[in-house]
Design an enzyme around this catalytic site. Structure first.
Site, PDB file in Angstrom:
ATOM      1  N   LYS A 101       0.892  -1.268  -0.140  1.00 13.66           N
ATOM      2  CA  LYS A 101       0.028   0.069  -0.001  1.00 13.66           C
ATOM      3  C   LYS A 101       1.056   1.168  -0.121  1.00 13.66           C
ATOM      4  CE  LYS A 101      -4.086  -2.134   0.897  1.00 13.66           C
ATOM      5  NZ  LYS A 101      -5.497  -1.672   0.483  1.00 13.66           N
ATOM      6  N   LYS A 145     -13.373  -7.936  -5.582  1.00 15.51           N
ATOM      7  CA  LYS A 145     -14.006  -8.014  -4.299  1.00 15.51           C
ATOM      8  C   LYS A 145     -15.257  -8.410  -4.224  1.00 15.51           C
ATOM      9  CE  LYS A 145     -10.237  -5.107  -1.917  1.00 15.51           C
ATOM     10  NZ  LYS A 145      -9.962  -4.389  -3.136  1.00 15.51           N
TER      11      LYS A 145
END
Length: 321
Positions: free
Chosen positions: A124, A232
């Site tokens: 990230k 997702k």
């Protein structure tokens, strides 16, 4: 984030109450398109009349219902999708997720993943100074060239349309596999240009959330034309919606992989089975979030090294639903 509320649902035939299916409605507060004040009321209505409820705008409820009904149909053994994964005990390769933190914290987390023999890590970025992030990648590549370690980046929309391409150019020196969502979603024109001109393959992630109309999905994929889409199911239409995204992506030569969204082992199990039912994945998946919880549901699902496994001799210890 220290806690994450979730909802579990149970379905059964009243003639056979001991056989039941379980699903997880993993509402992701602050990110889900179905994060609405009356969520529990809408969930209750969907359970009373699932066939009469339009679930297109509620992907987490749709995912939980699909999982529970498939589990029930399969005999209530927590096997909503039959696949090699639950039959053989063979693992699915996953990436090692490196959460944002200080440069030192991220470096330590990277060392831990390497020690666990991960061959693909996902960082990230966008949470600390950009030059420090470049230093971190430089350090990483000195130790592990691209033939030994695949690096994926996730910017979570941290770049602006004005600086994205220059930053992607700086990042490209480190043989990056892909970068997710370099700019914030709903900027189709700017994102399409970035996908076209970026030296690093771009993957769409948050861009898929809330795009529930099938025709709008098609238009978005064709207009932006990323290299990859990240699926997702909890956020992008449930399993039915994710299947539609795959259909659109593959028709346009776009790759995909699945990622969990902080589900418990019930939701994580369903996503892993759904992936495995499509065959052994050609790409590393993003299914490594289960170990984050201190009170996850005991189950046959477990992580070891760079794989997620299903222990064929393991047992589920479900909460009282």
């Amino acid at each position: 984030m220290l806690t994450k509320p979730t909802y579990f649902i149970k379905v059964w035939d009243e003639a056979y109450p001991d056989i039941y299916g379980v699903g997880e409605c993993g509402l992701f507060q602050g990110l889900s398109c179905d994060d609405v004040p009356d969520y529990e009321e809408r969930l209750s209505r969907a359970l009373i009349d699932p066939e009469g409820t339009d679930l297109n705008a509620y992907p987490s409820i749709r995912m939980g219902l699909t999982t529970a009904l498939r589990d029930l149909t399969g005999g209530g053994h927590r096997i909503p999708w039959d696949s090699y994964w639950t039959r053989t005990g063979e693992g699915i390769p996953i990436n090692g997720l490196i959460w944002m933190g200080t440069k030192e914290q991220m470096a330590e987390r990277i060392r831990e993943k390497i020690a666990d023999r991960f061959r693909c890590i996902k960082l990230k970025i966008g949470g600390i100074d950009f030059n420090q992030e470049l230093d971190l990648l430089r350090y990483l590549r000195r130790l592990f060239p691209s033939d030994r370690l695949e690096i994926r980046l996730d910017a979570n929309g941290a770049f602006s349309p004005d600086n994205a391409l220059s930053r992607l150019e700086s990042l490209s020196q480190f043989d990056i596999h892909s970068i997710e969502q370099p700019i914030r979603q709903k900027q189709w024109k700017q994102m399409a240009k970035i996908c076209k001109d970026s030296p690093i393959p771009v993957a769409l992630d948050e861009e898929l959330i809330g795009v529930n109309d099938p025709e709008l999905r098609r238009q978005m994929i064709e207009f932006i034309h990323p290299r990859y889409v990240i699926l997702k199911p909890t956020l992008c239409g449930g399993f039915e919606g994710a299947d539609h995204w795959i259909e659109l992506a593959e028709a346009s030569g776009i790759g995909w992989w699945a990622t969990s969204a902080l589900e418990s082992n019930i939701g994580l199990n369903a996503i892993a089975q759904w992936v495995a039912a499509k065959g052994r994945p050609a790409m590393v998946q993003g299914l490594g979030t289960g170990n984050l919880y201190l009170n996850n549901i005991p189950s046959p699902v477990y992580l070891q090294g760079d794989r997620i496994y299903y222990n064929t001799d393991g047992e589920w210890t479900l909460p009282d639903i």
